[in-house]
Design a protein around this motif. Structure first.
Motif, PDB file in Angstrom:
ATOM      1  N   LYS A   1       0.255  -1.318  -0.236  1.00 30.77           N
ATOM      2  CA  LYS A   1       0.293  -0.320  -0.194  1.00 30.77           C
ATOM      3  C   LYS A   1       0.809   1.075  -0.479  1.00 30.77           C
ATOM      4  O   LYS A   1       0.505   1.927  -0.990  1.00 30.77           O
ATOM      5  CB  LYS A   1      -0.801  -0.507   1.705  1.00 30.77           C
ATOM      6  CG  LYS A   1      -1.702   1.058   1.741  1.00 30.77           C
ATOM      7  CD  LYS A   1      -3.092   1.021   2.735  1.00 30.77           C
ATOM      8  CE  LYS A   1      -3.946   2.488   2.435  1.00 30.77           C
ATOM      9  NZ  LYS A   1      -4.894   1.812   3.816  1.00 30.77           N
ATOM     10  N   ASN A   2       1.634   1.604   0.877  1.00 28.69           N
ATOM     11  CA  ASN A   2       2.452   2.754   0.744  1.00 28.69           C
ATOM     12  C   ASN A   2       4.119   2.263   0.355  1.00 28.69           C
ATOM     13  O   ASN A   2       4.848   0.391   0.930  1.00 28.69           O
ATOM     14  CB  ASN A   2       3.234   2.534   2.368  1.00 28.69           C
ATOM     15  CG  ASN A   2       1.560   3.369   2.684  1.00 28.69           C
ATOM     16  OD1 ASN A   2       0.897   3.928   2.420  1.00 28.69           O
ATOM     17  ND2 ASN A   2       1.374   2.519   4.511  1.00 28.69           N
ATOM     18  N   LYS A   3       4.163   2.655  -1.185  1.00 31.03           N
ATOM     19  CA  LYS A   3       5.407   2.128  -1.701  1.00 31.03           C
ATOM     20  C   LYS A   3       6.735   2.462  -1.186  1.00 31.03           C
ATOM     21  O   LYS A   3       6.665   3.257  -0.534  1.00 31.03           O
ATOM     22  CB  LYS A   3       5.572   2.428  -3.178  1.00 31.03           C
ATOM     23  CG  LYS A   3       4.248   2.093  -3.864  1.00 31.03           C
ATOM     24  CD  LYS A   3       4.124   0.949  -4.221  1.00 31.03           C
ATOM     25  CE  LYS A   3       2.213   0.302  -4.994  1.00 31.03           C
ATOM     26  NZ  LYS A   3       2.217  -1.257  -4.726  1.00 31.03           N
ATOM     27  N   ILE A   4       7.599   1.325  -1.330  1.00 32.19           N
ATOM     28  CA  ILE A   4       9.423   2.172  -0.990  1.00 32.19           C
ATOM     29  C   ILE A   4      10.038   1.437  -1.713  1.00 32.19           C
ATOM     30  O   ILE A   4       9.593   0.052  -2.668  1.00 32.19           O
ATOM     31  CB  ILE A   4       9.590   0.811   0.639  1.00 32.19           C
ATOM     32  CG1 ILE A   4       9.474  -0.344   0.740  1.00 32.19           C
ATOM     33  CG2 ILE A   4       8.527   1.605   1.919  1.00 32.19           C
ATOM     34  CD1 ILE A   4       9.819  -1.274   1.496  1.00 32.19           C
ATOM     35  N   THR A   5      11.308   1.076  -1.638  1.00 33.03           N
ATOM     36  CA  THR A   5      12.182   1.098  -2.536  1.00 33.03           C
ATOM     37  C   THR A   5      13.019  -0.531  -1.854  1.00 33.03           C
ATOM     38  O   THR A   5      12.655  -0.528  -0.738  1.00 33.03           O
ATOM     39  CB  THR A   5      13.519   1.542  -2.327  1.00 33.03           C
ATOM     40  OG1 THR A   5      14.252   2.300  -1.214  1.00 33.03           O
ATOM     41  CG2 THR A   5      13.174   2.889  -3.064  1.00 33.03           C
ATOM     42  N   ILE A   6      13.279  -1.014  -2.859  1.00 31.46           N
ATOM     43  CA  ILE A   6      14.006  -2.467  -2.669  1.00 31.46           C
ATOM     44  C   ILE A   6      14.857  -2.335  -1.102  1.00 31.46           C
ATOM     45  O   ILE A   6      15.687  -3.353  -0.491  1.00 31.46           O
ATOM     46  CB  ILE A   6      14.850  -3.471  -3.880  1.00 31.46           C
ATOM     47  CG1 ILE A   6      15.222  -4.444  -3.132  1.00 31.46           C
ATOM     48  CG2 ILE A   6      15.923  -2.354  -3.899  1.00 31.46           C
ATOM     49  CD1 ILE A   6      15.502  -5.005  -4.765  1.00 31.46           C
ATOM     50  N   MET A   7      15.610  -0.736  -1.119  1.00 30.60           N
ATOM     51  CA  MET A   7      17.142  -0.625   0.175  1.00 30.60           C
ATOM     52  C   MET A   7      16.207  -0.501   0.905  1.00 30.60           C
ATOM     53  O   MET A   7      16.764  -0.849   1.825  1.00 30.60           O
ATOM     54  CB  MET A   7      17.432   0.739  -0.747  1.00 30.60           C
ATOM     55  CG  MET A   7      18.467  -0.099  -1.832  1.00 30.60           C
ATOM     56  SD  MET A   7      19.839  -1.010  -1.973  1.00 30.60           S
ATOM     57  CE  MET A   7      19.196  -2.359  -2.919  1.00 30.60           C
ATOM     58  N   GLU A   8      15.188   0.160   0.937  1.00 31.09           N
ATOM     59  CA  GLU A   8      14.450   0.329   2.218  1.00 31.09           C
ATOM     60  C   GLU A   8      13.819  -1.000   2.987  1.00 31.09           C
ATOM     61  O   GLU A   8      13.972  -1.298   4.343  1.00 31.09           O
ATOM     62  CB  GLU A   8      12.948   1.489   2.233  1.00 31.09           C
ATOM     63  CG  GLU A   8      13.677   3.148   1.505  1.00 31.09           C
ATOM     64  CD  GLU A   8      12.133   3.737   1.726  1.00 31.09           C
ATOM     65  OE1 GLU A   8      12.514   4.575   1.919  1.00 31.09           O
ATOM     66  OE2 GLU A   8      11.999   3.236   0.605  1.00 31.09           O
TER      67      GLU A   8
END
Length: 328
Positions: free
Chosen positions: A189-196
């Motif tokens: 739902k809340n997009k994050i990066t693969i690093m996050e």
């Protein structure tokens, strides 16, 4: 548990790193690795690479192929895939205990609002679709557990590069490898990066403690040596294969039919016979003699045929790449 920093995306180095840490790390700390490979196929220890991958397409797209220490199936990695490795002291409560290692990964996903669950022997599923496959390797002292996490992988390439066993597909009553798997990112739902996402796993496993380790230049040199000598070698990646037989037949419009039958042992062509109704006048023996003892590899076969006049053997308008494709 300590986290060893590794930003390499070279699959030969990354798998060499696992082996080095299992055999040479100087203490018994539990180790966590998080790493990525770029445009790579990783095959299981006991698999025949020629059965598992589309050899021609892999060559065309310059996909790296590497064999890992553990068993299990073939997987495709790009930078949308996050790999994790745990190395622990061997004990009866962790060998074959996949849930023990996967529970923290599942916990991170659930905190992100994704209902993930452990399934079967070694998978994590979301709504019945696989997002993580896992395997283990153990020696007398340590156990290596490693797995994949499909965060934002190009799923179309799975079908392009991997030859999925039709028996597996039939047993699951689905039509393609893409239908069996899914990515995490579209489900958030809340997009994050693969690093996050990577940082969330580190926080979950280390419980906020600062236990990050950077390897010395001497250690990195040893790992690079192992990567080149073993994991980048044809002998390790393709040569470890059972005996197998292949017979391919194709009709080339207006030129004739060509049939190739061959035997391969440990990745080497031991016998080959070419037949058909093609219109060459020289005979196929020169090619057959040239290829016996050759590595069953596109580039090696092409090298053996580069000085042979294909039209003399097969007829007008035949080209070497057609014959190589039929052999491979």
């Amino acid at each position: 548990m300590i986290y060893i920093e590794n930003n390499s995306k070279n699959p030969y180095f990354n798998l060499a790193l696992e082996e080095y840490l299992m055999k040479n790390y100087p203490n018994d700390d539990d180790i966590l690795l998080l790493w990525q490979n770029d445009n790579t196929i990783v095959i299981g220890r006991n698999q025949n690479a020629y059965e598992e991958i589309n050899v021609k397409q892999v060559k065309v797209d310059n996909v790296k192929v590497v064999r890992r220490l553990s068993g299990g199936g073939t997987v495709y990695h790009d930078e949308g895939n996050l790999n994790f490795s745990f190395i622990k002291k061997r004990s009866s409560n962790v060998v074959n205990n996949y849930y023990h290692f996967l529970q923290p990964i599942i916990s991170v996903l659930q905190k992100l609002g994704i209902y993930a669950e452990f399934s079967g022997k070694n998978d994590i599923l979301i709504a019945g679709k696989k997002i993580s496959g896992n395997a283990q390797y153990a020696n007398s002292n340590k156990i290596l557990h490693h797995g994949t996490i499909l965060f934002n992988v190009d799923l179309l390439k799975l079908g392009a590069y991997l030859n999925v066993d039709p028996l597996k597909m039939q047993s699951k009553a689905i039509k393609s490898v893409q239908a069996r798997v899914t990515n995490i990112l579209p489900l958030l739902k809340n997009k994050i990066t693969i690093m996050e996402f990577k940082d969330l796993i580190i926080t979950e496993l280390l419980k906020g403690e600062n236990k990050k380790v950077i390897l010395s230049s001497e250690q990195l040199e040893e790992i690079n040596k192992l990567a080149i000598a073993k994991y980048a070698s044809w002998e390790w990646n393709y040569g470890i294969a059972p005996k197998f037989q292949i017979q391919n037949k194709k009709l080339y419009e207006h030129k004739g039919t060509v049939t190739v039958g061959l035997n391969v042992n440990a990745g080497i062509i031991t016998d080959i016979k070419i037949s058909g109704d093609f219109m060459g006048y020289y005979g196929t023996e020169i090619i057959e003699q040239q290829l016996v003892g050759c590595k069953y590899d596109y580039e090696h076969i092409a090298g053996q045929l580069q000085n042979i006049n294909i039209e003399e053997i097969f007829g007008v308008n035949f080209i070497a790449s057609e014959i190589i494709d039929l052999i491979i």
